[in-house]
Scaffold this motif. Sequence first.
Motif, PDB file in Angstrom:
ATOM      1  N   UNK A   3       0.662  -1.350   0.176  1.00 26.10           N
ATOM      2  CA  UNK A   3       0.026  -0.050  -0.082  1.00 26.10           C
ATOM      3  C   UNK A   3       0.858   1.327  -0.168  1.00 26.10           C
ATOM      4  N   UNK A   4       1.997   1.319   0.589  1.00 22.03           N
ATOM      5  CA  UNK A   4       3.016   2.380   0.381  1.00 22.03           C
ATOM      6  C   UNK A   4       3.512   2.586  -0.989  1.00 22.03           C
ATOM      7  N   UNK A   5       3.631   1.476  -1.545  1.00 24.34           N
ATOM      8  CA  UNK A   5       4.271   1.740  -3.107  1.00 24.34           C
ATOM      9  C   UNK A   5       3.115   2.339  -4.030  1.00 24.34           C
ATOM     10  N   UNK A  11       1.961  10.851  -4.611  1.00 24.33           N
ATOM     11  CA  UNK A  11       2.697  11.744  -3.969  1.00 24.33           C
ATOM     12  C   UNK A  11       3.809  12.430  -4.610  1.00 24.33           C
ATOM     13  N   UNK A  12       4.417  11.858  -5.619  1.00 22.62           N
ATOM     14  CA  UNK A  12       5.349  12.316  -6.559  1.00 22.62           C
ATOM     15  C   UNK A  12       4.807  13.565  -7.352  1.00 22.62           C
ATOM     16  N   UNK A  13       3.501  13.291  -7.724  1.00 21.38           N
ATOM     17  CA  UNK A  13       2.762  14.178  -8.715  1.00 21.38           C
ATOM     18  C   UNK A  13       2.508  15.426  -7.943  1.00 21.38           C
ATOM     19  N   UNK A  14       1.965  15.121  -6.778  1.00 22.35           N
ATOM     20  CA  UNK A  14       1.403  16.446  -6.076  1.00 22.35           C
ATOM     21  C   UNK A  14       2.597  17.240  -5.523  1.00 22.35           C
ATOM     22  N   UNK A  15       3.792  16.592  -5.220  1.00 20.99           N
ATOM     23  CA  UNK A  15       4.865  17.234  -4.713  1.00 20.99           C
ATOM     24  C   UNK A  15       5.486  18.279  -5.474  1.00 20.99           C
ATOM     25  N   UNK A 194       8.025  10.653   4.553  1.00 23.50           N
ATOM     26  CA  UNK A 194       7.693  11.332   3.064  1.00 23.50           C
ATOM     27  C   UNK A 194       8.841  11.288   2.154  1.00 23.50           C
ATOM     28  N   UNK A 195      10.167  11.771   2.676  1.00 22.12           N
ATOM     29  CA  UNK A 195      11.142  11.577   1.845  1.00 22.12           C
ATOM     30  C   UNK A 195      11.653  10.470   1.284  1.00 22.12           C
ATOM     31  N   UNK A 196      11.506   9.295   1.993  1.00 25.91           N
ATOM     32  CA  UNK A 196      11.839   8.095   1.613  1.00 25.91           C
ATOM     33  C   UNK A 196      10.733   7.582   0.391  1.00 25.91           C
ATOM     34  N   UNK A 197       9.344   7.838   0.661  1.00 28.58           N
ATOM     35  CA  UNK A 197       8.456   7.592  -0.324  1.00 28.58           C
ATOM     36  C   UNK A 197       8.704   8.303  -1.582  1.00 28.58           C
ATOM     37  N   UNK A 198       9.367   9.453  -1.529  1.00 31.28           N
ATOM     38  CA  UNK A 198       9.694  10.225  -2.736  1.00 31.28           C
ATOM     39  C   UNK A 198      11.182   9.758  -3.123  1.00 31.28           C
ATOM     40  N   UNK A 199      11.977   8.830  -2.558  1.00 29.90           N
ATOM     41  CA  UNK A 199      13.058   8.649  -3.129  1.00 29.90           C
ATOM     42  C   UNK A 199      14.237   9.389  -2.731  1.00 29.90           C
ATOM     43  N   UNK A 207      15.475   1.704  10.664  1.00 28.37           N
ATOM     44  CA  UNK A 207      14.004   2.395  10.119  1.00 28.37           C
ATOM     45  C   UNK A 207      13.364   1.519   9.089  1.00 28.37           C
ATOM     46  N   UNK A 208      14.088   0.757   8.538  1.00 26.75           N
ATOM     47  CA  UNK A 208      13.414  -0.064   7.319  1.00 26.75           C
ATOM     48  C   UNK A 208      12.825  -1.216   8.119  1.00 26.75           C
ATOM     49  N   UNK A 209      13.517  -1.847   9.094  1.00 23.05           N
ATOM     50  CA  UNK A 209      12.817  -2.826   9.767  1.00 23.05           C
ATOM     51  C   UNK A 209      11.441  -2.393  10.612  1.00 23.05           C
ATOM     52  N   UNK A 210      11.590  -1.141  10.954  1.00 29.50           N
ATOM     53  CA  UNK A 210      10.314  -0.542  11.966  1.00 29.50           C
ATOM     54  C   UNK A 210       9.330  -0.498  10.883  1.00 29.50           C
ATOM     55  N   UNK A 211       9.741   0.234   9.613  1.00 34.53           N
ATOM     56  CA  UNK A 211       8.516   0.211   8.358  1.00 34.53           C
ATOM     57  C   UNK A 211       7.878  -1.000   8.237  1.00 34.53           C
ATOM     58  N   UNK A 212       8.566  -2.219   8.046  1.00 34.37           N
ATOM     59  CA  UNK A 212       8.191  -3.477   7.769  1.00 34.37           C
ATOM     60  C   UNK A 212       7.148  -3.805   8.946  1.00 34.37           C
ATOM     61  N   UNK A 213       7.811  -3.797  10.272  1.00 31.84           N
ATOM     62  CA  UNK A 213       7.134  -4.323  11.311  1.00 31.84           C
ATOM     63  C   UNK A 213       5.498  -3.395  11.684  1.00 31.84           C
ATOM     64  N   UNK A 214       5.843  -2.095  11.387  1.00 33.02           N
ATOM     65  CA  UNK A 214       4.745  -1.474  11.573  1.00 33.02           C
ATOM     66  C   UNK A 214       3.519  -1.744  10.971  1.00 33.02           C
ATOM     67  N   UNK A 215       3.828  -2.056   9.349  1.00 29.88           N
ATOM     68  CA  UNK A 215       2.630  -2.413   8.497  1.00 29.88           C
ATOM     69  C   UNK A 215       2.321  -3.833   8.364  1.00 29.88           C
ATOM     70  N   UNK A 216       3.094  -4.470   9.133  1.00 30.84           N
ATOM     71  CA  UNK A 216       2.862  -6.032   9.167  1.00 30.84           C
ATOM     72  C   UNK A 216       1.929  -6.492  10.028  1.00 30.84           C
ATOM     73  N   UNK A 217       0.840  -7.519   9.535  1.00 33.01           N
ATOM     74  CA  UNK A 217      -0.063  -8.056  10.606  1.00 33.01           C
ATOM     75  C   UNK A 217       0.838  -9.479  11.106  1.00 33.01           C
ATOM     76  N   UNK A 218       0.952  -9.667  12.089  1.00 32.14           N
ATOM     77  CA  UNK A 218       1.872 -11.080  12.564  1.00 32.14           C
ATOM     78  C   UNK A 218       1.050 -12.304  12.435  1.00 32.14           C
ATOM     79  N   UNK A 219       1.721 -13.380  12.121  1.00 34.77           N
ATOM     80  CA  UNK A 219       1.010 -14.660  11.795  1.00 34.77           C
ATOM     81  C   UNK A 219       2.044 -15.761  12.218  1.00 34.77           C
ATOM     82  N   UNK A 220       1.887 -16.152  13.360  1.00 35.90           N
ATOM     83  CA  UNK A 220       2.937 -17.023  13.668  1.00 35.90           C
ATOM     84  C   UNK A 220       2.674 -18.260  13.018  1.00 35.90           C
TER      85      UNK A 220
END
Length: 369
Positions: A3-5, A11-15, A194-199, A207-220
């Motif tokens: 959903x981020x991608x 976002x690039x267009x509007x920025x 935001x700057x990361x999303x815009x490249x 931080x990258x691990x945090x992004x992944x964890x934040x947006x991931x629903x755990x499934x043991x």
Amino acid sequence: MKNILVLLLLISFFSCSEKENPNPQEKLKGNYPVEELLYFGDANLPTDNITTYEGVELGRKLFYDKRLSSDGTISCASCHKQELAFTDGRAKSIGVNNEEMPVSAMSLVNLTWNSRLTWDGKSKTLEEQAILPLENHKEMNQDAEITAQILSEIPEYPALFEKAFGSEEITPQKITKALAQFQRTLISNNSKYDKYLRGEYQPTDSELRGIQLFFTHPDAEQGIRGGNCGDCHLGSLTSGSTLGFEGLHNNGLDDDANLKDGLFAVTQNRFDKGKFRTPSLRNIALTAPYMHDGRLQTLEKVIEHYDNGIKKSQTLSSLITAASNDFITDPNGEVRLALTQQEKKDIIAFLEMLTDEEFITNPKFSEPK
């Protein structure tokens, strides 16, 4: 992460589309650029309150004016300070006569993309919301009609209302419309995330691990570890759903015996007790203390709450009960995420990426000189 991608192109267009003033000494006039107001995508902008530069200028002046309160000591900005991402640093805000509010001051950020604008979900629009603190006896405690009369007798205001609305007449409706216009411009879109999303920014490994964890629903069972945050704090806005009351949740702060009303106060549906609005996490590192009543002092304590501090109740969100990095062998057992210490640090690293220094220092949002 998908959903981020999806948002990258939008976002690039509007920025790249923001309107700039070629002559800073000359005030911009007319309609405020829609592409700025819709930076994060489509939203329902009101057709009966078009945002204009003149309306925003008026709303900004009103936002900082203490004469909108009964004793002349409180303005909107008293509880919504720019340097704190438009919060006030208190567990519960203080109004006129040193009255304490029942809830904390919520951050005013990216409000266009919220369909419910109070902790209990009462207000659907900024125009509806703006009147509430003005007239609430614990907040600013002044009838809007009286406020309109007071402003009518202040020399600079009739001319500002004429510029914004075509008439010098000052009414409660125009006051709330101007405040709403200013608040629609409080858009935070230049954090590291935001700057990361815009490249434009390369996150650290944490931080990258945090992004992944934040947006991931755990499934043991599938071996998928996650922080489960993004189930409620959706997408790049990191705020609640805009579909009806779906953005309000019971996040396990209290058991049945101690549940506060929350959404129940609006719907009178017993299954809504304890549900509060899911706020945006933009600039979250600046807005302590946390939760609707400010009971958690640090981000570390917030993470600990979701990891092993959940209290069960009849209205506890299923998005919480169904999430764990451990195998759930007893559906009636303790609710816990079972994050590692490093995972907790990584999620906080991502949350700190959401701080937007430009937002908290932008002179367009500051008190008029």
